[in-house]
Motif scaffolding. Structure first.
Motif, short mmCIF file in Angstrom:
data_model
loop_
_atom_site.label_atom_id
_atom_site.label_comp_id
_atom_site.label_asym_id
_atom_site.label_seq_id
_atom_site.Cartn_x
_atom_site.Cartn_y
_atom_site.Cartn_z
N TYR A 35 -6.72 60.75 64.52
CA TYR A 35 -7.59 59.58 64.43
C TYR A 35 -9.01 59.99 64.76
CZ TYR A 35 -3.26 56.86 64.65
OH TYR A 35 -2.02 56.35 64.40
N GLN A 37 -12.44 58.35 66.36
CA GLN A 37 -12.92 57.20 67.13
C GLN A 37 -14.43 57.25 67.25
OE1 GLN A 37 -11.52 56.72 71.24
NE2 GLN A 37 -11.68 54.50 71.02
N GLY A 40 -18.87 52.47 66.33
CA GLY A 40 -19.04 51.49 65.27
C GLY A 40 -17.77 51.15 64.51
N GLN A 41 -16.95 52.14 64.26
CA GLN A 41 -15.75 51.94 63.42
C GLN A 41 -14.46 51.88 64.22
OE1 GLN A 41 -15.92 51.29 60.14
NE2 GLN A 41 -18.13 51.32 60.47
N LEU A 43 -11.09 53.06 66.07
CA LEU A 43 -10.08 54.08 65.83
C LEU A 43 -9.64 54.02 64.38
CD1 LEU A 43 -7.94 53.67 69.03
CD2 LEU A 43 -8.54 55.90 68.10
N PHE A 45 -7.46 55.95 61.23
CA PHE A 45 -6.40 56.89 60.93
C PHE A 45 -6.88 57.92 59.91
CE2 PHE A 45 -2.12 58.30 60.30
CZ PHE A 45 -1.96 58.50 58.93
N GLY A 58 -5.29 58.62 55.53
CA GLY A 58 -6.23 57.52 55.60
C GLY A 58 -7.32 57.67 54.55
N LEU A 88 -15.15 61.14 68.53
CA LEU A 88 -14.03 61.64 69.33
C LEU A 88 -12.83 61.72 68.39
CD1 LEU A 88 -12.90 62.35 72.18
CD2 LEU A 88 -12.24 59.93 72.37
N LEU A 90 -8.96 62.20 68.06
CA LEU A 90 -7.74 62.06 68.86
C LEU A 90 -6.53 62.43 68.03
CD1 LEU A 90 -8.68 58.60 70.36
CD2 LEU A 90 -8.24 60.60 71.77
N PHE A 107 -1.15 59.70 72.93
CA PHE A 107 -2.41 60.30 72.55
C PHE A 107 -2.78 61.49 73.44
CE2 PHE A 107 -4.42 57.76 69.27
CZ PHE A 107 -3.63 56.62 69.25
N GLY A 108 -3.51 62.42 72.84
CA GLY A 108 -4.13 63.50 73.59
C GLY A 108 -5.47 63.05 74.14
N PRO A 109 -6.15 63.91 74.90
CA PRO A 109 -7.44 63.53 75.51
C PRO A 109 -8.59 63.50 74.52
CG PRO A 109 -6.93 65.79 76.01
CD PRO A 109 -5.73 65.25 75.30
#
Lengths: 116, 117
Positions: A35, A37, A40-41, A43, A45, A58, A88, A90, A107-109
């Motif tokens: 994903y 992140q 503005g948008q 999360l 896919f 996606g 970011l 993820l 989820f991962g960090p």
């Protein structure tokens, strides 16, 4: 069990470069999703991999690609970076033993990518 | 494709009050609805989920309700505490067929919940 891990945690690149991000799922998990992140948008896919095959994708351009290895670890690649790719990233893993139920995604960090 | 709308975008409550976050979805085939909590600088964590074969699910102070006819689902947090402050995301997905799921999560834009002591 160890959780989902992602490397690197932070990355700074310049426009036009390419980048590879890595994700190690929880041991035994077979599905890995990615994903993006942004403030503005939210999360969004990117794609999902299961047994080394991309099952879902996606609405992102072809500059975004990924793959999954036989040990379920996954990488995503972004080529010809643009300023708007700063985000970011993820990844999330789920068990996916089969059947009709959707398994929980963990989820991962995340990897914080900054494109200058 | 699926579209998930989430409201409100920000919510401020006093400690001990209840908080309600609402989401609507567009794809009638969606039948899995998780809620994630994301604290500042941390990863999203699942707090509760619901499948279309039930209308309500509760886990201590957190509950989720689902109305498939109206295509909306809501998160209810009772007796809020300062540590509940975070961004909450709803999501929707269509479950896969037998033999292995084949799904993707579509997320709402998130709700910033602030619980004031």
């Amino acid at each position: 069990k160890a959780g989902v891990t992602q490397t690197p945690r932070y990355l700074i690149k310049t426009r036009g470069q390419q980048v590879t991000l890595s994700c190690s799922p929880i041991s035994g998990h077979r599905s890995v999703s990615w994903y993006q992140q942004t403030p503005g948008q939210g999360l969004q896919f990117l794609f999902e991999y299961f047994s080394e095959t991309q099952r879902n994708k996606g609405n992102f351009p072809g500059r975004f690609s990924g793959r999954q290895f036989s040990n379920s670890r996954s990488e995503m690649n972004v080529s010809t970076l643009e300023l708007g790719d700063s985000a970011l990233y993820l990844c999330a893993s789920s068990l996916e033993l089969g059947g009709a139920s959707t398994d929980t995604q963990y989820f991962g960090p995340g990897t914080r990518l900054t494109v200058l | 494709g699926e579209n998930v709308e989430q409201h409100p975008s920000t919510l401020s409550v006093q400690e001990g009050d209840s908080a309600v976050i609402k989401c609507t979805y567009s794809d009638s085939a969606s039948n899995y609805f998780p809620w994630y909590k994301q604290e500042l600088g941390k990863r999203p964590q699942l707090i509760i989920d619901i499948r279309s074969n039930v209308g309500e699910k509760k886990d201590q102070r957190i509950a989720v309700t689902l109305n498939k006819t109206a295509k909306h689902f809501s998160l209810h947090i009772t007796e809020t505490q300062p540590e509940d402050s975070a961004v909450y995301f709803c999501a929707a997905s269509e479950e896969g067929n037998s033999g292995g799921s084949n799904y993707k999560l579509t997320f709402g834009k998130g709700t910033l919940l602030t619980v004031n002591p």
